[in-house]
Structure formats: C-alpha cells, structure tokens
Design a protein around this motif. Sequence first.
Motif, PDB file in Angstrom:
ATOM      1  N   LEU A  90       9.970   7.740  -7.575  1.00 35.66           N
ATOM      2  CA  LEU A  90       9.146   6.730  -8.219  1.00 35.66           C
ATOM      3  C   LEU A  90       7.768   6.783  -7.574  1.00 35.66           C
ATOM      4  N   HIS A  91       6.775   7.243  -8.331  1.00 38.51           N
ATOM      5  CA  HIS A  91       5.395   7.305  -7.833  1.00 38.51           C
ATOM      6  C   HIS A  91       4.707   5.975  -8.119  1.00 38.51           C
ATOM      7  N   ILE A  92       4.015   5.460  -7.112  1.00 39.56           N
ATOM      8  CA  ILE A  92       3.385   4.146  -7.218  1.00 39.56           C
ATOM      9  C   ILE A  92       1.942   4.229  -6.745  1.00 39.56           C
ATOM     10  N   ARG A  93       1.070   3.611  -7.524  1.00 33.70           N
ATOM     11  CA  ARG A  93      -0.317   3.389  -7.080  1.00 33.70           C
ATOM     12  C   ARG A  93      -0.529   1.887  -7.081  1.00 33.70           C
ATOM     13  N   HIS A 100      -2.578   1.131   2.242  1.00 31.65           N
ATOM     14  CA  HIS A 100      -2.280   2.212   1.293  1.00 31.65           C
ATOM     15  C   HIS A 100      -3.036   2.030  -0.026  1.00 31.65           C
ATOM     16  N   GLU A 101      -4.151   1.311   0.022  1.00 30.74           N
ATOM     17  CA  GLU A 101      -4.923   1.035  -1.189  1.00 30.74           C
ATOM     18  C   GLU A 101      -5.430   2.296  -1.869  1.00 30.74           C
ATOM     19  N   ASN A 102      -5.583   3.369  -1.113  1.00 35.31           N
ATOM     20  CA  ASN A 102      -6.159   4.609  -1.629  1.00 35.31           C
ATOM     21  C   ASN A 102      -5.105   5.727  -1.716  1.00 35.31           C
ATOM     22  N   ASP A 103      -3.840   5.356  -1.707  1.00 36.37           N
ATOM     23  CA  ASP A 103      -2.762   6.346  -1.726  1.00 36.37           C
ATOM     24  C   ASP A 103      -1.898   6.216  -2.968  1.00 36.37           C
ATOM     25  N   ILE A 104      -1.308   7.321  -3.345  1.00 34.12           N
ATOM     26  CA  ILE A 104      -0.164   7.318  -4.248  1.00 34.12           C
ATOM     27  C   ILE A 104       1.044   7.385  -3.323  1.00 34.12           C
ATOM     28  N   VAL A 110      17.801   9.112  -2.493  1.00 35.03           N
ATOM     29  CA  VAL A 110      18.749  10.187  -2.206  1.00 35.03           C
ATOM     30  C   VAL A 110      19.966   9.572  -1.523  1.00 35.03           C
ATOM     31  N   ARG A 111      21.145   9.813  -2.082  1.00 35.81           N
ATOM     32  CA  ARG A 111      22.413   9.338  -1.504  1.00 35.81           C
ATOM     33  C   ARG A 111      22.408   7.840  -1.219  1.00 35.81           C
ATOM     34  N   GLY A 112      21.831   7.077  -2.140  1.00 36.38           N
ATOM     35  CA  GLY A 112      21.826   5.628  -2.020  1.00 36.38           C
ATOM     36  C   GLY A 112      20.743   5.049  -1.133  1.00 36.38           C
ATOM     37  N   VAL A 113      19.933   5.882  -0.532  1.00 40.16           N
ATOM     38  CA  VAL A 113      18.896   5.424   0.394  1.00 40.16           C
ATOM     39  C   VAL A 113      17.511   5.637  -0.215  1.00 40.16           C
ATOM     40  N   VAL A 114      16.698   4.589  -0.178  1.00 45.72           N
ATOM     41  CA  VAL A 114      15.323   4.671  -0.664  1.00 45.72           C
ATOM     42  C   VAL A 114      14.400   4.776   0.545  1.00 45.72           C
ATOM     43  N   SER A 115      13.541   5.781   0.535  1.00 44.71           N
ATOM     44  CA  SER A 115      12.526   5.929   1.579  1.00 44.71           C
ATOM     45  C   SER A 115      11.158   6.031   0.913  1.00 44.71           C
ATOM     46  N   GLU A 116      10.123   5.682   1.663  1.00 44.23           N
ATOM     47  CA  GLU A 116       8.760   5.664   1.117  1.00 44.23           C
ATOM     48  C   GLU A 116       7.904   6.707   1.821  1.00 44.23           C
ATOM     49  N   HIS A 117       7.092   7.424   1.033  1.00 42.68           N
ATOM     50  CA  HIS A 117       6.262   8.510   1.546  1.00 42.68           C
ATOM     51  C   HIS A 117       4.903   8.489   0.852  1.00 42.68           C
ATOM     52  N   THR A 118       3.905   9.087   1.472  1.00 37.41           N
ATOM     53  CA  THR A 118       2.618   9.299   0.813  1.00 37.41           C
ATOM     54  C   THR A 118       2.696  10.598   0.031  1.00 37.41           C
ATOM     55  N   GLU A 119       2.224  10.570  -1.206  1.00 36.46           N
ATOM     56  CA  GLU A 119       2.215  11.762  -2.066  1.00 36.46           C
ATOM     57  C   GLU A 119       0.988  12.595  -1.717  1.00 36.46           C
ATOM     58  N   PRO A 124      -5.736  11.337  -0.888  1.00 35.59           N
ATOM     59  CA  PRO A 124      -6.184  10.004  -1.241  1.00 35.59           C
ATOM     60  C   PRO A 124      -6.718   9.962  -2.674  1.00 35.59           C
ATOM     61  N   CYS A 125      -6.545   8.820  -3.320  1.00 36.49           N
ATOM     62  CA  CYS A 125      -6.954   8.686  -4.726  1.00 36.49           C
ATOM     63  C   CYS A 125      -8.443   8.988  -4.904  1.00 36.49           C
TER      64      CYS A 125
END
Length: 139
Positions: A90-93, A100-104, A110-119, A124-125
């Motif tokens: 799920l990509h979020i802006r 993280h105002e300037n990040d996607i 994966v396997r029931g676990v949600v993790s967050e990363h910078t795309e 930066p946007c």
Amino acid sequence: MFEYHGWITVRASATADDEEEEEGGLIEIVDGLRRRIEQAVDPYLLDLRWMNGEPFVHLGGNANHRSGAEDVIELFAHVGAVAPGSYGLLHIRDDEARGHENDIRVLRLVRGVVSEHTEPLLSPCIPTLEDPFMVRCAP
C-alpha cells in the motif's frame, strides 16, 4: 492530502497442506472481507474480486486529510490478521505525516505483519515528482 494505491493477494496461510480445506477456509475469509468492505464509507476504489481462482483486494484514493482514510490502513492490517498468508503493498502519500511530508511511504503486508518503509523510487516527492515551490517577489 492523503493519496493511496495498493493491492493484496489474499491467502489463508503461507502453506497449503490440504488444498480443499484451504479453499473452504479462504471462501469464509473472503466472505468476511466482502462484508467489511461493503460497510466501508470510502468513496474511492475499494474492490475485492476473484481472478484465476485467487482473491485480490485493490484500493486507491485521494482524500483531503488522513483522518478521512484511516479505514484503508485498518483494512490493510485486518486482512493480515484474518488471512496471515496474504501479501501486498500500500503506497501512501500523506502531507500531514510528521517527518514524512515529502515521502511516499509503503506499507508492506507479509505473513500477517505490516511494516512501513520509504519508497526510494518515488521519494523525496520534491524534486522527484514535483518541482520545488518558488516564491517570486515583484520587482
């Protein structure tokens, strides 16, 4: 602004010991997800469908504020909780996300676990996606 685009391949587990048992449980899971999606008040893209014998969730939208789209993040995590073999992105802006105002950002399921990363491909946007805002003074 809260823009999001994502997909999930819905799977009951990461291993299928008995395909018939797996398929029966998956049908129940998908029926539950369908009911939850039907109750969502999200006016944007939120779709659950079977393709080639497998269920998929697709979602996307662009709300004025994150508070209007919290259900999307909750749904993403909920799929992992009820179907721990599921995977997706799920990509979020979110221009209201402190630091993280300037990040996607990417939520990875994966396997029931949600993790967050910078795309890294879209961040930066500014200046990757958009030119910097320039204030010009009159002469």
